[in-house]
Design an enzyme around this catalytic site. Structure first.
Site, short mmCIF file in Angstrom:
data_model
loop_
_atom_site.label_atom_id
_atom_site.label_comp_id
_atom_site.label_asym_id
_atom_site.label_seq_id
_atom_site.Cartn_x
_atom_site.Cartn_y
_atom_site.Cartn_z
NE ARG A 121 -11.12 -7.68 0.53
CZ ARG A 121 -9.90 -7.19 0.81
NH1 ARG A 121 -9.66 -6.67 2.00
NH2 ARG A 121 -8.94 -7.20 -0.07
CG MET A 148 5.76 -5.82 17.07
SD MET A 148 5.52 -4.12 16.47
CE MET A 148 7.24 -3.57 16.41
CB CYS A 171 0.38 -0.28 13.10
SG CYS A 171 0.52 -1.23 11.57
CB CYS A 207 5.96 3.45 15.38
SG CYS A 207 7.70 3.26 15.80
CG ASP A 259 -4.22 4.56 -2.20
OD1 ASP A 259 -4.37 3.63 -3.01
OD2 ASP A 259 -4.28 4.41 -0.97
CD GLU A 296 -10.91 -5.96 5.84
OE1 GLU A 296 -10.60 -6.29 4.68
OE2 GLU A 296 -10.46 -4.94 6.40
CG ASN A 309 -2.51 2.54 -4.98
OD1 ASN A 309 -3.19 1.73 -4.37
ND2 ASN A 309 -1.21 2.67 -4.76
CA CA Z 1 -3.61 1.56 -2.05
#
Ligand code: CA
Length: 691
Positions: free
Chosen positions: A137, A663, A624, A621, A320, A85, A275
């Protein structure tokens, strides 16, 4: 922003490519340089190009006339997996960019050769601490040093020539699920960085460190802590009056995980906050309250970290609706007066124009489909909420949703046209209280339920009144003076990369289906595009070297949405591409498509396992992974995972076999009996998909 006649003339000559902009190769990046920069000398010195965060390059050698001749100059395989990003910086002919796991790359901006690479060695166990992939970023640059916020909460200063650390400082409590994904900014010799983690129950803040030594200069908490421990300052004491219940037990949230801007004339640093933790105010602050400073724009004195003014975009946030989104500073003619404005399009769906000297609201209008509020009341400057919007005892379809009408993807402000180009989207989700919610220190916790429906009850709010077929990205050219769209174009996918506009009458954007495009700012028409074969999240930049203008984009699919979805046949390793007029390098070939088989293992389940498995799946799980036969994103679709139904599943889930790729190891939280139930749920889902 102020700059003199000399700078203007220089900008014109460099921008037109009339002579070699040699200062781009020996600039000392000090306070004066950062204050003055607007990209006209060919560099890209700070995250948003300038302190006003315009992302408007004054370079015009690449323009609407010759765009068809734009070709690949050089490219570099970054070898990374997961999302990219980043917004690269370009300083004195070197490009500095970040990849997943907060890796930093220094690249020769002329030919793309790698100068150095720095890996902060973030432990794979941190993968589960982020909501939205292990992205980063970008970096900040100041006086020969490069600053990166590492995912595990460190702020690191690197020697720009060697990539070796000068110092590093831990900016967070390591025992709490804080993460850093945003780019630092350096203002008046201080490196400033916030953090994320509001979904996991942290208390937000941002901190300024001496750029030379790493010593802490000040810290600003965005929400109050436990009053019985005393308040850090009067501002926190004031903020605590807007909270009820025992919010500090859940952290409170308000994390400043992305954007900042700075006005040197006013000496104000602007920071957006996130948020609440948890999302549901009914549970976070049960007797209501605005919950300062959630979802707010804060104006801070960067010398001492003291609050000068604030504007809360979403009082008492329940959805949010972060205000961490991109803020742009500009001087606009509004009703006959030149106003110093701050513009933001936060997740809540309204485009705000504030007076940045004092925080006064000038105007706010919906830029996308919004149903939770009718508008912003011009008397109170507050949203006019629908009575069902806080989903107390009613499930409600809310638009936009937690993905936002606009998220972190940077906008750009075309100074020539006074237009903001905005990578927006139409989103909606059902919100409803999870009345059995309990705070879990290590889990994603929002206080709202999963897989809710609004049922058949006609009194329950729906969005049937609107042509809302599916989630979509919408690219908008927004006129901030009139507060209306000049044009809007529906995208083919719901997500996008960041934007760049240039004095060459072009707007650049990368898309999740792998295309890098140049658009006509007047109409949104695509003037040029190339297929880079892998989804794009990064933000393009432009720079010039030895009289030639370049445009660069870093490509790597992932991020929150990209964990579960993709819009290209394959996801390729991270890659950096740079284009110039007459560039002749070959573009990437379409990758070979790997055929996958739907799993169908032998499996025996027992009574009640499906329901247990469903609950556990969504807790561990589902954030993702998908099981839908669509192929998933960065995280595999379980419908094709050969690990489901055999011993490999437990090796990964209970023993951490894939920990280093991010993971999580759930061995301390799940038993074999429980992973059996999860697989029962998964296999049942696969059977439904394959029917
Ligand atoms: Ca958030």
């Amino acid at each position: 922003m102020n700059f003199g006649i000399k700078a203007l003339a220089f900008a014109f000559l460099c921008g037109a490519g009339l002579f070699s902009c040699d200062t781009s190769q020996n600039l000392s990046v000090d306070d004066a340089a950062l204050r003055a920069t607007d990209g006209s000398d060919g560099n890209w010195l700070t995250y948003g190009l300038d302190y006003a965060e315009t992302r408007y390059s004054p370079l015009s050698q690449i323009n609407a006339e010759n765009i068809s001749e734009l070709g690949l100059a050089w490219d570099l395989d970054l070898g990374t997996k997961r999302g990219i990003e980043t917004t690269p910086l370009v300083v004195n002919s070197v490009m500095y960019l970040t990849g997943p796991w907060s890796k930093v790359f220094a690249v020769n901006a002329k030919d793309g050769s790698l100068i150095w690479e720095y890996d902060p060695q973030v432990s794979g166990s941190y993968g589960e601490r982020g909501c939205c992939d292990v992205v980063n970023r970008g970096v900040a640059f100041y006086e020969g040093s490069v600053f990166v916020g590492a995912f595990d909460g460190r702020l690191i200063s690197l020697n720009a020539e060697t990539g070796k650390p000068n110092w590093e400082v831990m900016t967070v409590d390591k025992d709490k699920p804080y993460t850093i994904t945003g780019a630092p900014r350096v203002v008046k010799g201080k490196a400033i960085i916030g953090n994320g983690g509001a979904e996991f129950g942290v208390r937000g803040y941002f901190t300024a460190y001496d750029a030379k030594t790493g010593d802490q200069a000040w810290r600003f908490y965005t929400v109050p802590g436990n009053p019985s421990n005393g308040f850090e300052n009067e501002t926190m004491e004031m903020a605590a009056k807007t909270w009820t219940g025992e919010w500090w037990k859940y952290g409170g949230g308000g994390t400043a995980w992305d954007n900042m801007a700075y006005d040197p004339d006013l000496n104000l640093l602007y920071v957006g906050t996130g948020n609440g933790s948890p999302w549901d105010r009914n549970q976070r602050s049960p007797d209501g309250g605005d919950n300062l400073f959630l979802s707010s724009i804060l104006a801070i004195n960067p010398d001492n970290g003291e609050l000068q003014w604030y504007y809360q975009t979403t009082p008492g946030d329940s959805w949010d609706f972060t205000a961490t989104q991109h803020m742009i500073l500009a001087d606009l003619e509004i009703e006959g007066q030149t106003r110093k404005v701050l513009m933001q399009a936060p997740k809540n769906g309204f485009f705000y124009v504030l007076d940045r000297t004092n925080g006064e609201l000038i105007s706010a209008e919906k830029f996308t489909y919004v149903n939770w509020a009718k508008g912003i009341d011009s008397e109170t400057d507050r949203p006019i909420e629908e009575e069902w919007a806080r989903y107390k005892d009613v499930n409600a379809m809310i638009a936009p949703n937690f993905d936002g009408g606009h998220n972190w993807q940077p906008m750009t402000f075309d100074k020539k046209r006074n237009l903001v180009f905005l990578p927006a989207r139409k989103t909606a989700s059902v919100y409803g209280q999870d009345k059995s919610w309990v705070y879990n220190e290590r889990g994603f916790g929002t206080g709202i339920g999963w897989n809710l429906s609004i049922g058949e009850d006609p009194s329950k709010p729906t969005i049937k009144d609107h042509k809302f077929d599916k989630l979509k990205g919408v690219l908008i050219a927004w006129d901030p003076i009139k507060q209306e769209a000049k044009w809007r174009i529906e995208q083919t996918t719901p997500w996008s990369g960041g934007l760049l506009s240039t004095a060459g009458d072009l707007v650049f954007i990368g898309t999740p289906d792998g295309f890098f495009k140049a658009l006509d700012p007047e109409t949104g028409e695509v003037l040029w595009q190339v297929n880079l074969q892998s989804g794009i999240l990064g933000s393009p930049v432009s720079y010039s070297l030895d009289g030639e203008q370049y445009v660069s984009i870093a490509v790597g699919w992932g991020g929150g949405y990209g964990m579960k979805n993709k819009h290209t046949p394959e996801i390729l390793p991270g890659h950096l591409y740079t284009f110039k007029i007459g560039g002749e390098k070959a573009l990437p070939q379409a990758p070979e498509i790997v055929e996958k088989q739907i799993i169908n293992p032998e499996w025996e389940s027992s009574e009640g396992e499906f329901t247990t498995g469903e609950t556990l799946f969504w807790q561990y799980c589902g954030p993702c992974h998908v099981v839908n036969g669509g192929g998933g994103g960065v995280a595999p679709d379980f419908a094709y995972s050969p690990m489901v139904g055999n011993a490999a599943f437990n090796a990964v889930v209970l023993k951490g076999a894939l920990l280093e790729s991010g993971m999580p190891n759930f061995g301390d939280r799940l038993t074999e009996k429980e992973t059996h139930a999860i697989q029962t749920y998964i296999i049942e889902q696969v059977r439904m998909v394959s029917k």
